[in-house]
Design an enzyme around this catalytic site. Structure first.
Site, PDB file in Angstrom:
ATOM      1  N   GLU A  80     -11.219  -0.868  -3.200  1.00 17.24           N
ATOM      2  CA  GLU A  80     -10.477  -0.205  -2.130  1.00 17.24           C
ATOM      3  C   GLU A  80      -9.280   0.531  -2.717  1.00 17.24           C
ATOM      4  O   GLU A  80      -9.054   0.532  -3.921  1.00 17.24           O
ATOM      5  CB  GLU A  80     -10.008  -1.230  -1.084  1.00 17.24           C
ATOM      6  CG  GLU A  80      -9.023  -2.257  -1.625  1.00 17.24           C
ATOM      7  CD  GLU A  80      -8.589  -3.284  -0.593  1.00 17.24           C
ATOM      8  OE1 GLU A  80      -9.270  -3.419   0.448  1.00 17.24           O
ATOM      9  OE2 GLU A  80      -7.567  -3.970  -0.832  1.00 17.24           O
TER      10      GLU A  80
ATOM     11  N   ASP B  49       0.824  -1.212   0.000  1.00 19.93           N
ATOM     12  CA  ASP B  49       0.000   0.000   0.000  1.00 19.93           C
ATOM     13  C   ASP B  49       0.861   1.266   0.000  1.00 19.93           C
ATOM     14  O   ASP B  49       0.660   2.171   0.814  1.00 19.93           O
ATOM     15  CB  ASP B  49      -0.933   0.016   1.219  1.00 19.93           C
ATOM     16  CG  ASP B  49      -1.605  -1.318   1.478  1.00 19.93           C
ATOM     17  OD1 ASP B  49      -1.975  -1.984   0.494  1.00 19.93           O
ATOM     18  OD2 ASP B  49      -1.756  -1.701   2.653  1.00 19.93           O
TER      19      ASP B  49
END
Length: 356
Positions: A235, A58
């Site tokens: 997401e 991420d």
């Protein structure tokens, strides 16, 4: 030593191939840097070290106004938030990390510290991240830290608490962007009926740590097969405003080799809070390529190269399909960098068929 530890779980041929590739990268980078010949325009595969940072998922890179780069990402133990800084993208690879915050022992923000993002708003630094509690580890919510120091590597990070999204269930991956004098937040959350794991929601912000909960829209829900074959997930949004459009990339499905990136877009003159302003690609724009040993690419961010104009995709991926444990316990999602090009219609091309 570090390279050979990474190679332990690879096949004999994979080990040899990666070792040769890594050695070539080191030699070429060293030679070009020594000669002052590193091309920072981002127009060939040797510009950036890949993987840039190992075992960091991420990833988020923020380029400040003085040209400094700041790197933040999910740590493999999900227990702390680390920050590093350098004057170049490649410099982030070896930059010293600083722990700016660590999870609590119990209660809020004591488990699953995920996907931190660094933003500079109104002259102040903010980190948005997801967290849960050891008592209820899937009770994940969005939280924020702030720091008034001019340099986010210095000063004190203050807990700002939970960012309330309007209803209480699984919420994570908040990102922030500004457009035409307004500030918006996009985040991932299940709907109130729990029809899926998460969609992407958009709201205007009333402060750096709050949103207008009176009007929230879903700009994408997991509906396509590539978004739902294992888990119904949208997401990890990231925003790039170019060529008269607001582009939003996002990631879908499980965080194994099914993970892939999708693309949304709206016209810059549209009412962004009108759900009809948003368009969605039916197919993923970046996804697993076994031939290139790129498995589960996703949860990206964007930054600009040292030349100030070349757009870069910062993302994570694994080198292999078969996981060590499960998607959460396997730590080998490595941060990678690649150049974005633009097609004749002004849309981003993530160059799926090319290696980094």
């Amino acid at each position: 030593m570090r390279l050979f530890l990474v190679l332990l779980n690879r096949s004999k041929f994979e080990k040899l191939e990666l070792a040769i590739k890594s050695l070539m990268m080191i030699v070429i980078t060293a030679l070009f840097t020594g000669c002052g010949m590193v091309n920072q325009s981002g127009d060939n595969q040797f510009d950036y070290i890949n993987p840039l940072v190992e075992q960091r998922a991420d990833p988020w890179i923020h380029k400040d106004t003085d040209g400094s780069y700041y790197f933040i990402a999910t740590s493999p133990k999900f227990d702390r938030i680390m920050l590093r800084s350098a004057k170049t993208i490649n410099g982030l690879s070896s930059a010293t990390e600083k722990e700016i915050w660590r999870k609590h022992e119990s209660g809020e923000m004591s488990e699953h510290i995920w996907a931190p993002e660094l933003h500079k708003l109104d002259g102040k630094w903010y980190v948005y991240f997801a967290a849960s509690s050891v008592e209820n580890k899937w009770h994940i919510r969005v939280y924020a830290l702030s720091n008034a120091s001019a340099n986010p590597m210095e000063g004190e990070w203050v807990e700002e608490g939970q960012i309330k999204t309007g209803w209480e269930n699984f919420a994570l991956d908040a990102t922030v962007f500004e457009h035409k004098g307004k500030r918006y937040m996009i985040w991932a959350q299940a709907n109130k009926e729990w029809e899926y794991n998460s969609a992407l929601w958009l709201a205007e912000m009333t402060s750096p740590t709050s949103i207008d909960t009176s009007k929230i829209i879903a700009i994408t829900k997991p509906t396509e097969f590539w978004e739902t074959s294992k888990y119904k997930v949208n997401e990890g949004a990231a925003v790039l405003i170019r060529n008269g459009k607001i582009f939003v990339t996002y990631s879908a499905n499980a965080t194994d080799d099914n993970y892939a990136m999708g693309l949304l877009w709206a016209d810059v003159d549209a009412d962004l809070m009108d759900v009809n302003a948003w368009n969605k690609s039916k197919e993923p724009v970046f996804y697993t390529d076994a031939g290139l040993k790129r498995f589960g690419p996703g949860h990206n961010s964007f930054t600009v190269a040292e030349d100030g104009k070349t757009d870069l995709l910062i993302y994570h991926a694994r080198y292999y399909r078969e996981l060590v444990g499960n998607p959460l316990t396997d730590p080998n999602r490595h941060t990678r960098v690649r150049v974005i090009t633009w097609d004749e219609n002004g849309f981003p091309n993530f160059n799926q068929s090319l290696d980094d």
